[in-house]
Design a protein around this motif. Structure first.
Motif, PDB file in Angstrom:
ATOM      1  N   MET A 108       0.828  -1.204   0.000  1.00 14.16           N
ATOM      2  CA  MET A 108       0.000   0.000   0.000  1.00 14.16           C
ATOM      3  C   MET A 108       0.864   1.257   0.000  1.00 14.16           C
ATOM      4  O   MET A 108       0.536   2.240  -0.673  1.00 14.16           O
ATOM      5  N   GLN A 109       1.980   1.227   0.716  1.00 11.00           N
ATOM      6  CA  GLN A 109       2.903   2.360   0.707  1.00 11.00           C
ATOM      7  C   GLN A 109       3.505   2.548  -0.682  1.00 11.00           C
ATOM      8  O   GLN A 109       3.627   3.680  -1.171  1.00 11.00           O
ATOM      9  N   GLU A 110       3.899   1.459  -1.324  1.00 17.56           N
ATOM     10  CA  GLU A 110       4.450   1.539  -2.681  1.00 17.56           C
ATOM     11  C   GLU A 110       3.405   2.083  -3.659  1.00 17.56           C
ATOM     12  O   GLU A 110       3.726   2.912  -4.522  1.00 17.56           O
ATOM     13  N   ASP A 111       2.171   1.628  -3.519  1.00 17.69           N
ATOM     14  CA  ASP A 111       1.102   2.109  -4.402  1.00 17.69           C
ATOM     15  C   ASP A 111       0.849   3.600  -4.196  1.00 17.69           C
ATOM     16  O   ASP A 111       0.676   4.345  -5.165  1.00 17.69           O
ATOM     17  N   ALA A 112       0.842   4.030  -2.951  1.00 24.96           N
ATOM     18  CA  ALA A 112       0.644   5.454  -2.662  1.00 24.96           C
ATOM     19  C   ALA A 112       1.788   6.287  -3.241  1.00 24.96           C
ATOM     20  O   ALA A 112       1.561   7.364  -3.810  1.00 24.96           O
ATOM     21  N   ARG A 113       3.019   5.781  -3.111  1.00 22.78           N
ATOM     22  CA  ARG A 113       4.178   6.487  -3.668  1.00 22.78           C
ATOM     23  C   ARG A 113       4.072   6.574  -5.189  1.00 22.78           C
ATOM     24  O   ARG A 113       4.284   7.631  -5.785  1.00 22.78           O
ATOM     25  N   ALA A 114       3.709   5.464  -5.830  1.00 20.29           N
ATOM     26  CA  ALA A 114       3.592   5.446  -7.291  1.00 20.29           C
ATOM     27  C   ALA A 114       2.496   6.404  -7.762  1.00 20.29           C
ATOM     28  O   ALA A 114       2.681   7.134  -8.746  1.00 20.29           O
ATOM     29  N   MET A 115       1.367   6.417  -7.060  1.00 23.05           N
ATOM     30  CA  MET A 115       0.284   7.340  -7.430  1.00 23.05           C
ATOM     31  C   MET A 115       0.718   8.791  -7.234  1.00 23.05           C
ATOM     32  O   MET A 115       0.393   9.659  -8.040  1.00 23.05           O
ATOM     33  N   GLY A 116       1.484   9.039  -6.175  1.00 21.29           N
ATOM     34  CA  GLY A 116       2.005  10.383  -5.942  1.00 21.29           C
ATOM     35  C   GLY A 116       2.957  10.824  -7.048  1.00 21.29           C
ATOM     36  O   GLY A 116       2.907  11.969  -7.499  1.00 21.29           O
ATOM     37  N   GLU A 117       3.811   9.898  -7.486  1.00 19.17           N
ATOM     38  CA  GLU A 117       4.738  10.217  -8.578  1.00 19.17           C
ATOM     39  C   GLU A 117       3.988  10.502  -9.872  1.00 19.17           C
ATOM     40  O   GLU A 117       4.336  11.431 -10.610  1.00 19.17           O
ATOM     41  N   MET A 118       2.947   9.713 -10.149  1.00 17.50           N
ATOM     42  CA  MET A 118       2.142   9.963 -11.351  1.00 17.50           C
ATOM     43  C   MET A 118       1.471  11.324 -11.275  1.00 17.50           C
ATOM     44  O   MET A 118       1.409  12.050 -12.274  1.00 17.50           O
ATOM     45  N   SER A 119       0.994  11.683 -10.100  1.00 14.13           N
ATOM     46  CA  SER A 119       0.347  12.989  -9.922  1.00 14.13           C
ATOM     47  C   SER A 119       1.340  14.123 -10.112  1.00 14.13           C
ATOM     48  O   SER A 119       1.016  15.133 -10.745  1.00 14.13           O
ATOM     49  N   LEU A 120       2.543  13.966  -9.587  1.00 16.76           N
ATOM     50  CA  LEU A 120       3.569  15.000  -9.764  1.00 16.76           C
ATOM     51  C   LEU A 120       3.970  15.140 -11.228  1.00 16.76           C
ATOM     52  O   LEU A 120       4.169  16.251 -11.720  1.00 16.76           O
TER      53      LEU A 120
END
Length: 139
Positions: free
Chosen positions: A83-95
């Motif tokens: 879940m932490q990895e998914d949140a990080r990946a979604m954050g990177e996509m948003s950035l």
């Protein structure tokens, strides 16, 4: 002459809508990417859940219950990390999306500034010519 006017109108219309087309395209691509990622994450989580249910159905005695409990703690740790990895990946996509949007807006603003500057330079001689023709009419 009418064809030239229509061609000029079509060219101006394309130029006017080009930034909106780029923004819409970027938004659509981002939505596709985010949706695909979320679907894959949901698939991973549902597979983890069904695996846990299968493991729970195999409990037959106290020892298998203890093993299941131990596995459950490990799985919860895995789930937390995923879940932490998914949140990080979604954050990177948003950035990345934010950066691309800023670039589009910056480019559009720069183009508008250049066009306004060019139009102002093109109007100045005409404006002074119009003023001089008005002053000559008054005489």
């Amino acid at each position: 002459m009418q064809d030239d006017m229509m061609d000029a109108f079509n060219a101006q219309t394309r130029q006017m809508f080009e930034p909106m087309r780029k923004i819409n395209s970027l938004m659509l691509n981002n939505m596709e990417k985010m949706t695909q990622y979320q679907l894959e994450a949901m698939k991973r989580y549902s597979q983890m859940g069904t695996e846990r249910i299968r493991s729970a159905t195999s409990i037959q005695d106290a020892e298998s219950l203890r093993d299941f409990g131990t596995q459950q703690a490990e799985i919860m740790n895995e789930l937390s990390q995923q879940m932490q990895e998914d949140a990080r990946a979604m954050g990177e996509m948003s950035l990345q999306f934010k950066t691309e949007m800023e670039k589009l807006f910056s480019d559009a603003g720069q183009q508008m500034t250049e066009k306004a500057t060019a139009a102002a330079k093109g109007q100045q001689p005409g404006a002074s010519g119009a003023a001089s023709s008005q002053s000559s009419r008054k005489k």
